[in-house]
Scaffold this active site. Sequence first.
Site, PDB file in Angstrom:
ATOM      1  N   SER A   1       5.206 -11.934   3.311  1.00  0.00           N
ATOM      2  CA  SER A   1       3.844 -12.065   3.831  1.00  0.00           C
ATOM      3  C   SER A   1       3.138 -13.182   3.064  1.00  0.00           C
ATOM      4  CB  SER A   1       3.110 -10.750   3.634  1.00  0.00           C
ATOM      5  OG  SER A   1       1.724 -10.963   3.742  1.00  0.00           O
ATOM      6  N   SER A   2       2.139 -13.787   3.715  1.00  0.00           N
ATOM      7  CA  SER A   2       1.419 -14.888   3.054  1.00  0.00           C
ATOM      8  C   SER A   2       0.652 -14.408   1.821  1.00  0.00           C
ATOM      9  CB  SER A   2       0.460 -15.568   4.032  1.00  0.00           C
ATOM     10  OG  SER A   2      -0.457 -14.625   4.549  1.00  0.00           O
ATOM     11  N   CYS A   3       0.468 -13.077   1.683  1.00  0.00           N
ATOM     12  CA  CYS A   3      -0.286 -12.582   0.524  1.00  0.00           C
ATOM     13  C   CYS A   3       0.519 -12.647  -0.765  1.00  0.00           C
ATOM     14  CB  CYS A   3      -0.804 -11.172   0.766  1.00  0.00           C
ATOM     15  SG  CYS A   3       0.501  -9.952   0.785  1.00  0.00           S
TER      16      CYS A   3
ATOM     17  N   TYR B   1       1.448  -4.575  -2.636  1.00  0.00           N
ATOM     18  CA  TYR B   1       2.296  -4.990  -1.507  1.00  0.00           C
ATOM     19  C   TYR B   1       2.895  -6.361  -1.809  1.00  0.00           C
ATOM     20  CZ  TYR B   1       2.802  -6.488   3.491  1.00  0.00           C
ATOM     21  OH  TYR B   1       3.228  -6.950   4.722  1.00  0.00           O
TER      22      TYR B   1
ATOM     23  N   HIS C   1      -4.932  -4.207  10.722  1.00  0.00           N
ATOM     24  CA  HIS C   1      -5.412  -5.543  10.357  1.00  0.00           C
ATOM     25  C   HIS C   1      -6.648  -5.871  11.204  1.00  0.00           C
ATOM     26  CE1 HIS C   1      -1.173  -5.888   8.924  1.00  0.00           C
ATOM     27  NE2 HIS C   1      -1.786  -6.490   7.934  1.00  0.00           N
TER      28      HIS C   1
ATOM     29  N   LYS D   1       6.839  -7.552  -2.111  1.00  0.00           N
ATOM     30  CA  LYS D   1       7.385  -8.646  -1.292  1.00  0.00           C
ATOM     31  C   LYS D   1       7.955  -9.758  -2.172  1.00  0.00           C
ATOM     32  CE  LYS D   1       6.465  -7.168   2.924  1.00  0.00           C
ATOM     33  NZ  LYS D   1       7.537  -6.900   3.875  1.00  0.00           N
TER      34      LYS D   1
HETATM   35  N1  NDP Z   1       1.566  -7.335  10.878  1.00  0.00           N
HETATM   36  C1  NDP Z   1       1.302  -8.419  10.155  1.00  0.00           C
HETATM   37  O1  NDP Z   1       0.219  -9.025  10.254  1.00  0.00           O
HETATM   38  C2  NDP Z   1       2.309  -8.938   9.193  1.00  0.00           C
HETATM   39  C3  NDP Z   1       3.550  -8.351   9.009  1.00  0.00           C
HETATM   40  N2  NDP Z   1       4.439  -8.872   8.089  1.00  0.00           N
HETATM   41  C4  NDP Z   1       5.752  -8.253   7.852  1.00  0.00           C
HETATM   42  O2  NDP Z   1       6.464  -8.090   9.064  1.00  0.00           O
HETATM   43  C5  NDP Z   1       7.274  -6.915   8.995  1.00  0.00           C
HETATM   44  C6  NDP Z   1       6.986  -6.008  10.181  1.00  0.00           C
HETATM   45  O3  NDP Z   1       5.620  -5.664  10.225  1.00  0.00           O
HETATM   46  P1  NDP Z   1       4.951  -4.975  11.512  1.00  0.00           P
HETATM   47  O4  NDP Z   1       5.903  -4.986  12.644  1.00  0.00           O
HETATM   48  O5  NDP Z   1       3.612  -5.556  11.652  1.00  0.00           O
HETATM   49  O6  NDP Z   1       4.774  -3.470  11.002  1.00  0.00           O
HETATM   50  P2  NDP Z   1       4.824  -2.121  11.855  1.00  0.00           P
HETATM   51  O7  NDP Z   1       4.061  -1.114  11.054  1.00  0.00           O
HETATM   52  O8  NDP Z   1       4.430  -2.352  13.255  1.00  0.00           O
HETATM   53  O9  NDP Z   1       6.358  -1.744  11.829  1.00  0.00           O
HETATM   54  C7  NDP Z   1       7.006  -1.397  10.636  1.00  0.00           C
HETATM   55  C8  NDP Z   1       8.316  -0.745  10.966  1.00  0.00           C
HETATM   56  O10 NDP Z   1       8.915  -0.333   9.733  1.00  0.00           O
HETATM   57  C9  NDP Z   1       9.531   0.912   9.937  1.00  0.00           C
HETATM   58  N3  NDP Z   1       9.511   1.692   8.710  1.00  0.00           N
HETATM   59  C10 NDP Z   1       8.464   1.895   7.855  1.00  0.00           C
HETATM   60  N4  NDP Z   1       8.838   2.723   6.872  1.00  0.00           N
HETATM   61  C11 NDP Z   1      10.138   3.061   7.104  1.00  0.00           C
HETATM   62  C12 NDP Z   1      11.087   3.899   6.445  1.00  0.00           C
HETATM   63  N5  NDP Z   1      10.764   4.562   5.321  1.00  0.00           N
HETATM   64  N6  NDP Z   1      12.323   4.002   6.983  1.00  0.00           N
HETATM   65  C13 NDP Z   1      12.638   3.345   8.114  1.00  0.00           C
HETATM   66  N7  NDP Z   1      11.815   2.515   8.779  1.00  0.00           N
HETATM   67  C14 NDP Z   1      10.562   2.399   8.277  1.00  0.00           C
HETATM   68  C15 NDP Z   1       8.737   1.642  11.014  1.00  0.00           C
HETATM   69  O11 NDP Z   1       9.639   2.466  11.720  1.00  0.00           O
HETATM   70  P3  NDP Z   1       9.199   3.648  12.759  1.00  0.00           P
HETATM   71  O12 NDP Z   1       8.339   2.972  13.787  1.00  0.00           O
HETATM   72  O13 NDP Z   1      10.472   4.137  13.324  1.00  0.00           O
HETATM   73  O14 NDP Z   1       8.434   4.653  11.946  1.00  0.00           O
HETATM   74  C16 NDP Z   1       8.202   0.482  11.857  1.00  0.00           C
HETATM   75  O15 NDP Z   1       9.012   0.278  12.980  1.00  0.00           O
HETATM   76  C17 NDP Z   1       6.984  -6.280   7.633  1.00  0.00           C
HETATM   77  O16 NDP Z   1       7.927  -6.694   6.691  1.00  0.00           O
HETATM   78  C18 NDP Z   1       5.637  -6.858   7.270  1.00  0.00           C
HETATM   79  O17 NDP Z   1       5.449  -6.875   5.879  1.00  0.00           O
HETATM   80  C19 NDP Z   1       4.111  -9.974   7.363  1.00  0.00           C
HETATM   81  C20 NDP Z   1       2.910 -10.597   7.501  1.00  0.00           C
HETATM   82  C21 NDP Z   1       1.922 -10.140   8.430  1.00  0.00           C
HETATM   83  C1  F7E Z   2      -1.322  -9.720   6.665  1.00  0.00           C
HETATM   84  C2  F7E Z   2      -2.113  -9.391   5.429  1.00  0.00           C
HETATM   85  O1  F7E Z   2      -3.094  -8.403   5.705  1.00  0.00           O
HETATM   86  C3  F7E Z   2      -3.861  -7.931   4.603  1.00  0.00           C
HETATM   87  O2  F7E Z   2      -4.747  -8.908   4.160  1.00  0.00           O
HETATM   88  P1  F7E Z   2      -6.009  -9.385   4.936  1.00  0.00           P
HETATM   89  O3  F7E Z   2      -5.684 -10.626   5.681  1.00  0.00           O
HETATM   90  O4  F7E Z   2      -7.139  -9.489   3.986  1.00  0.00           O
HETATM   91  O5  F7E Z   2      -6.230  -8.152   5.926  1.00  0.00           O
HETATM   92  P2  F7E Z   2      -7.090  -7.753   7.201  1.00  0.00           P
HETATM   93  O6  F7E Z   2      -6.500  -8.298   8.421  1.00  0.00           O
HETATM   94  O7  F7E Z   2      -7.224  -6.280   7.135  1.00  0.00           O
HETATM   95  O8  F7E Z   2      -8.547  -8.374   6.939  1.00  0.00           O
HETATM   96  C4  F7E Z   2      -8.837  -9.722   7.073  1.00  0.00           C
HETATM   97  C5  F7E Z   2     -10.306  -9.963   6.872  1.00  0.00           C
HETATM   98  O9  F7E Z   2     -11.026  -9.400   7.976  1.00  0.00           O
HETATM   99  C6  F7E Z   2     -12.121  -8.632   7.510  1.00  0.00           C
HETATM  100  N1  F7E Z   2     -12.499  -7.616   8.502  1.00  0.00           N
HETATM  101  C7  F7E Z   2     -13.666  -7.587   9.190  1.00  0.00           C
HETATM  102  N2  F7E Z   2     -13.723  -6.507   9.969  1.00  0.00           N
HETATM  103  C8  F7E Z   2     -12.549  -5.847   9.807  1.00  0.00           C
HETATM  104  C9  F7E Z   2     -12.060  -4.646  10.364  1.00  0.00           C
HETATM  105  O10 F7E Z   2     -12.678  -3.968  11.177  1.00  0.00           O
HETATM  106  N3  F7E Z   2     -10.802  -4.275   9.982  1.00  0.00           N
HETATM  107  C10 F7E Z   2     -10.055  -5.012   9.090  1.00  0.00           C
HETATM  108  N4  F7E Z   2      -8.814  -4.585   8.770  1.00  0.00           N
HETATM  109  N5  F7E Z   2     -10.550  -6.143   8.517  1.00  0.00           N
HETATM  110  C11 F7E Z   2     -11.777  -6.553   8.882  1.00  0.00           C
HETATM  111  C12 F7E Z   2     -11.633  -8.101   6.170  1.00  0.00           C
HETATM  112  O11 F7E Z   2     -12.704  -7.658   5.346  1.00  0.00           O
HETATM  113  C13 F7E Z   2     -10.911  -9.332   5.617  1.00  0.00           C
HETATM  114  O12 F7E Z   2     -11.850 -10.224   5.051  1.00  0.00           O
HETATM  115  C14 F7E Z   2      -3.050  -7.660   3.359  1.00  0.00           C
HETATM  116  O13 F7E Z   2      -3.609  -6.529   2.740  1.00  0.00           O
HETATM  117  C15 F7E Z   2      -1.635  -7.712   3.574  1.00  0.00           C
HETATM  118  O14 F7E Z   2      -1.206  -6.597   4.301  1.00  0.00           O
HETATM  119  C16 F7E Z   2      -1.230  -8.939   4.324  1.00  0.00           C
HETATM  120  O15 F7E Z   2      -0.246  -9.548   4.021  1.00  0.00           O
END
Ligand code: NDP
Ligand code: F7E
Length: 317
Positions: free
Chosen positions: A109-111, A138, A181, A142
């Site tokens: 992740s970009s974080c 987190y 998010h 990563k």
């Molecule tokens: N969403 C985003 O904005 C971002 C995501 N990423 C990365 O991308 C990847 C996917 O994220 P995303 O699709 O959004 O997340 P989701 O929460 O949508 O999906 C995560 C998946 O992980 C599986 N999982 C979680 N815990 C377990 C476990 N203990 N055993 C088996 N499977 C597990 C879940 O399975 P099940 O559904 O079967 O429970 C689910 O399918 C991650 O590595 C995340 O860090 C990176 C940057 C941004």
């Molecule tokens: C992908 C990235 O996602 C996470 O980082 P983040 O980018 O800070 O996450 P976010 O999407 O939840 O928020 C982005 C911004 O948006 C604002 N904001 C406003 N209003 C709402 C609101 O209603 N919900 C949320 N969630 N945020 C809000 C919030 O306050 C922040 O300033 C990491 O923890 C980590 O998981 C990671 O890698």
Amino acid sequence: MIAKNTKIYIAGHRGMVGAAIWRSLEKKGYTELIGASSKELDLRNQQAVREFFQAVNPSVVIDAAAKVGGILANNNYPYQFLMDNMLIQNNLIDISLHTNVEKFIFLGSSCIYPKFAPQPLKEEYLLTSSLEPTNEWYALAKISGVKACEAIRKQFDRDFISLMPTNLYGPHDNFDLQTSHVLPAMIRKFHEAAKDGHRAVVLWGSGTPMREFLHVDDMADAVTFAMENRFEDNLYNVGSGVDLTIRELAELIQKITGHQGLISWDTSKPDGTPRKLMDVSKMAEKGWKASIELEAGIRETYEWFLQNIDQVKEVKI
Ligand SMILES: NC(=O)C1=CN([C@@H]2O[C@H](COP(=O)(O)OP(=O)(O)OC[C@H]3O[C@@H](n4cnc5c(N)ncnc54)[C@H](OP(=O)(O)O)[C@@H]3O)[C@@H](O)[C@H]2O)C=CC1
Ligand SMILES: C[C@H]1O[C@H](OP(=O)(O)OP(=O)(O)OC[C@H]2O[C@@H](n3cnc4c(=O)[nH]c(N)nc43)[C@H](O)[C@@H]2O)[C@@H](O)[C@@H](O)C1=O
């Protein structure tokens, strides 16, 4: 060149990213895709992971399984975001090293980059200063995944690589208002407020942080591209290369959902990193770039939300 009948295990195939990778690989004609839900296989359980690999013997592993959430979930559940992610990725990486896995793709992740790193974020800025406190747990997990893959490349010359996605969005996202998010949270908040007589929408923080967003189908395309090509380094950023303020994002989603009420900002909630725009030139040099423009991507995601409104995913930690 990867044969179309190569056994490809997509860990987390029911998640937003995993499901998009599955669709992308299926569309390209890959026939041996393997997935298991967390109920069928808890990836934190090393013995269960070993038995699963013995049974399915994959050649390619894509790790899209993780404990994932927005800023508040990351801040409230540091232990799960650190430990679950380390357990999941360690089990997958280690068993892949010790079996016949030819290619392993780790998603970070970009974080992972320092809170105040210069922008845009280059891969080489990793570990140059301290992390953003709301998601350092987190991020640490990563970073250890990136380093494990790098160590395997260095020591054993195996094709283990790490892709660092920016903030992602799209179909099958998590729409739970406590754990999601920002982008899915805004879609839901504006939609529900519009339906409810255009009442005011309360958003978090100051609205000034900047974020970059990438549609999950672009992300899946990048993963497919990375699977099909040999990359010489360990770490590659994946993003759109464009960012905007959270306030601008709110105005865009307000327009798309047709909400006409007020927006207020709850500054008791954290802002997080002020900016995290990816430098995507390394992927561009390899020949990949994003293609889905933000407004079009949000419109499509909103349509998907409307069509799936009764069954949208709400992840609890
Ligand atoms: N969403 C985003 O904005 C971002 C995501 N990423 C990365 O991308 C990847 C996917 O994220 P995303 O699709 O959004 O997340 P989701 O929460 O949508 O999906 C995560 C998946 O992980 C599986 N999982 C979680 N815990 C377990 C476990 N203990 N055993 C088996 N499977 C597990 C879940 O399975 P099940 O559904 O079967 O429970 C689910 O399918 C991650 O590595 C995340 O860090 C990176 C940057 C941004
Ligand atoms: C992908 C990235 O996602 C996470 O980082 P983040 O980018 O800070 O996450 P976010 O999407 O939840 O928020 C982005 C911004 O948006 C604002 N904001 C406003 N209003 C709402 C609101 O209603 N919900 C949320 N969630 N945020 C809000 C919030 O306050 C922040 O300033 C990491 O923890 C980590 O998981 C990671 O890698």
